[in-house]
Scaffold this active site. Structure first.
Site, PDB file in Angstrom:
ATOM      1  N   GLU A   1      45.699  29.483  45.293  1.00  0.00           N
ATOM      2  CA  GLU A   1      44.490  29.615  44.476  1.00  0.00           C
ATOM      3  C   GLU A   1      44.410  28.400  43.541  1.00  0.00           C
ATOM      4  O   GLU A   1      43.343  27.886  43.265  1.00  0.00           O
ATOM      5  CB  GLU A   1      44.541  30.912  43.669  1.00  0.00           C
ATOM      6  CG  GLU A   1      43.242  31.242  42.967  1.00  0.00           C
ATOM      7  CD  GLU A   1      43.350  32.427  42.023  1.00  0.00           C
ATOM      8  OE1 GLU A   1      44.401  33.091  42.009  1.00  0.00           O
ATOM      9  OE2 GLU A   1      42.371  32.661  41.296  1.00  0.00           O
TER      10      GLU A   1
ATOM     11  N   ARG B  24      58.049  35.237  41.413  1.00  0.00           N
ATOM     12  CA  ARG B  24      57.876  36.611  40.908  1.00  0.00           C
ATOM     13  C   ARG B  24      58.131  37.667  41.972  1.00  0.00           C
ATOM     14  O   ARG B  24      58.387  38.824  41.639  1.00  0.00           O
ATOM     15  CB  ARG B  24      56.506  36.758  40.249  1.00  0.00           C
ATOM     16  CG  ARG B  24      56.437  35.987  38.920  1.00  0.00           C
ATOM     17  CD  ARG B  24      55.134  36.248  38.188  1.00  0.00           C
ATOM     18  NE  ARG B  24      53.990  35.692  38.860  1.00  0.00           N
ATOM     19  CZ  ARG B  24      53.577  34.419  38.734  1.00  0.00           C
ATOM     20  NH1 ARG B  24      54.226  33.590  37.955  1.00  0.00           N
ATOM     21  NH2 ARG B  24      52.528  33.996  39.396  1.00  0.00           N
TER      22      ARG B  24
HETATM   23  P1  AMP Z   1      47.453  33.601  46.946  1.00  0.00           P
HETATM   24  O1  AMP Z   1      48.271  32.755  47.866  1.00  0.00           O
HETATM   25  O2  AMP Z   1      46.124  32.987  46.610  1.00  0.00           O
HETATM   26  O3  AMP Z   1      47.333  35.029  47.436  1.00  0.00           O
HETATM   27  O4  AMP Z   1      48.227  33.620  45.554  1.00  0.00           O
HETATM   28  C1  AMP Z   1      49.297  34.473  45.365  1.00  0.00           C
HETATM   29  C2  AMP Z   1      50.410  33.835  44.579  1.00  0.00           C
HETATM   30  O5  AMP Z   1      49.951  33.088  43.459  1.00  0.00           O
HETATM   31  C3  AMP Z   1      51.331  34.901  44.022  1.00  0.00           C
HETATM   32  O6  AMP Z   1      52.660  34.440  44.151  1.00  0.00           O
HETATM   33  C4  AMP Z   1      50.920  35.055  42.570  1.00  0.00           C
HETATM   34  O7  AMP Z   1      52.062  35.202  41.762  1.00  0.00           O
HETATM   35  C5  AMP Z   1      50.187  33.762  42.235  1.00  0.00           C
HETATM   36  N1  AMP Z   1      48.859  33.990  41.641  1.00  0.00           N
HETATM   37  C6  AMP Z   1      47.678  33.601  42.188  1.00  0.00           C
HETATM   38  N2  AMP Z   1      46.647  33.911  41.389  1.00  0.00           N
HETATM   39  C7  AMP Z   1      47.175  34.521  40.315  1.00  0.00           C
HETATM   40  C8  AMP Z   1      46.604  35.104  39.132  1.00  0.00           C
HETATM   41  N3  AMP Z   1      45.276  35.095  38.903  1.00  0.00           N
HETATM   42  N4  AMP Z   1      47.447  35.675  38.233  1.00  0.00           N
HETATM   43  C9  AMP Z   1      48.786  35.687  38.468  1.00  0.00           C
HETATM   44  N5  AMP Z   1      49.377  35.151  39.544  1.00  0.00           N
HETATM   45  C10 AMP Z   1      48.592  34.568  40.474  1.00  0.00           C
END
Ligand code: AMP
Length: 172
Positions: free
Chosen positions: A95, A58
């Site tokens: 996550e 994205r």
């Molecule tokens: P993080 O590494 O935990 O900051 O996760 C960020 C990445 O995971 C990004 O590329 C987001 O597109 C995706 N992502 C994580 N959590 C979500 C969520 N609750 N909704 C949408 N995309 C998420």
């Protein structure tokens, strides 16, 4: 920004139980939503920027538009085995699940000022991994840009020391 927030759709239990997914497709399909998102994010970024990195998948939606507005180039950071030439690679925790990301070794020049762009900041694990890739290649991370920031996951704390621009912040 509330009008933009209203364009983000939240989907419970996607891609698995317990995850509240922030869906940006409803923002992107709106002409005002798309243009305002790019315009506002561009305002908050410290210039000049040489290169905007988009994180698959994205991040690819926003990074080229930001690069165009900033007069910068665009570099993709991709999932494993997608890039054809020599790559630098890193594995990290998400996550939900774990992942590996790659960048072409010759994508960032020594001392280049780089902006890292993605749709959403959650725990900051993905962005931290990309920061490591950029710094290994001699780039300077001049900023990080996100459309959505989930404050309660404290990604900003994990990325302390870096300039973070986010448009729509959520406390729960
Ligand atoms: P993080 O590494 O935990 O900051 O996760 C960020 C990445 O995971 C990004 O590329 C987001 O597109 C995706 N992502 C994580 N959590 C979500 C969520 N609750 N909704 C949408 N995309 C998420």
């Amino acid at each position: 920004m509330d009008n933009l927030k209203n364009m983000i759709r939240t989907v419970p239990d996607f891609p698995k139980a317990g995850i509240q997914f922030y869906d940006i497709t409803t923002l992107l399909k709106d002409p005002y939503g798309l243009r305002t998102t790019i315009d506002r994010l561009t305002e908050f970024i410290d210039k000049p920027i040489d290169t905007v990195i988009g994180i698959e998948a994205r991040g690819f939606i926003f990074a080229p538009a930001l690069a165009y507005r900033l007069g910068a180039g665009f570099v993709p950071v991709r999932k494993p085995r997608k890039l054809p030439a020599a790559t630098e690679s890193i594995s990290y925790a998400l996550e939900y699940g774990t992942d590996t990301l790659e960048i072409h070794k010759d994508a960032i020049g020594d001392g280049n000022r780089v902006l890292v762009a993605d749709d959403l900041l959650a725990t900051g694990g993905t962005a931290a991994a990309v920061i490591s890739l950029v710094e290994r290649l001699g780039g300077i991370v001049a900023g990080l840009a996100f459309v959505v920031e989930l404050n309660f996951l404290k990604g900003r704390e994990r990325l302390s020391g870096y300039k973070i621009s986010s448009l729509l912040r959520y406390d729960s």
